[in-house]
Design an enzyme around this catalytic site. Structure first.
Site, PDB file in Angstrom:
ATOM      1  N   CYS A   1       9.477  32.855  32.581  1.00  0.00           N
ATOM      2  CA  CYS A   1      10.868  33.276  32.768  1.00  0.00           C
ATOM      3  C   CYS A   1      11.027  34.787  32.639  1.00  0.00           C
ATOM      4  CB  CYS A   1      11.783  32.570  31.772  1.00  0.00           C
ATOM      5  SG  CYS A   1      11.433  32.993  30.068  1.00  0.00           S
TER       6      CYS A   1
ATOM      7  N   ASP B   1      11.267  36.451  29.852  1.00  0.00           N
ATOM      8  CA  ASP B   1      12.014  36.864  28.660  1.00  0.00           C
ATOM      9  C   ASP B   1      11.080  37.502  27.636  1.00  0.00           C
ATOM     10  OD1 ASP B   1      14.127  35.821  29.938  1.00  0.00           O
ATOM     11  OD2 ASP B   1      14.466  34.148  28.584  1.00  0.00           O
TER      12      ASP B   1
ATOM     13  N   CYS C   1      12.081  28.187  24.558  1.00  0.00           N
ATOM     14  CA  CYS C   1      12.760  29.415  24.121  1.00  0.00           C
ATOM     15  C   CYS C   1      12.598  29.594  22.611  1.00  0.00           C
ATOM     16  CB  CYS C   1      14.233  29.368  24.488  1.00  0.00           C
ATOM     17  SG  CYS C   1      14.534  28.835  26.185  1.00  0.00           S
TER      18      CYS C   1
HETATM   19 FE1  FES Z   1      13.047  32.260  28.925  1.00  0.00          FE
HETATM   20 FE2  FES Z   1      14.672  30.813  27.463  1.00  0.00          FE
HETATM   21  S1  FES Z   1      14.472  30.772  29.608  1.00  0.00           S
HETATM   22  S2  FES Z   1      13.070  32.087  26.787  1.00  0.00           S
END
Ligand code: FES
Length: 129
Positions: free
Chosen positions: A35, A37, A104
């Protein structure tokens, strides 16, 4: 049932312990390649106790809520306890996350582990056996 618990929404909207500790004893940075992040965790440690912790999360709401809750769970706690914090415990403290959002909470566990690894790297004498 709502997709996210009230606690998730609260920690997402009002995250605790956001920021940077300039003179941190341990800093951890982790990311999720899928993702994109990223989470940064900063620890201040005195006498094997986490006296302060801050985080920066560039990511989804669940990652922000997870990092916020994780900091609350380890602040003021012995390092040994922080080392044992699992993503499952973080998710449970948030009254759950949807299955597809559990990864996450893994970022929060990994960020704390990375910050502790950095701390022990800088302070090899403190490393437990
Ligand atoms: Fe990437 Fe939640 S979608 S950490």
């Amino acid at each position: 049932m709502a997709l996210y618990s009230e606690k998730v929404m609260d920690h997402f909207r009002n995250p605790r312990n956001v920021g940077v500790i300039e003179e941190a004893d341990g800093v951890g940075e982790v990311g999720n390649a899928k993702c994109g992040d990223i989470m940064m965790m900063y620890l201040m440690i005195e006498n094997d106790v986490i006296v302060d912790v801050k985080f920066e999360t560039f990511g989804c709401g669940s990652a922000i809520a997870s990092s916020s809750m994780a900091t609350e769970l380890i602040k003021g706690k012995p390092v040994a306890e922080a080392m044992r914090l699992t993503n499952k415990a973080v998710a449970e403290a948030l009254d759950g996350l949807p299955d597809y959002k559990m990864h996450c909470s893994v970022l929060a566990e990994e960020a704390i582990q990375a910050a502790l690894t950095d701390y022990y790297h800088k302070n090899p004498g403190k490393r437990p056996d």
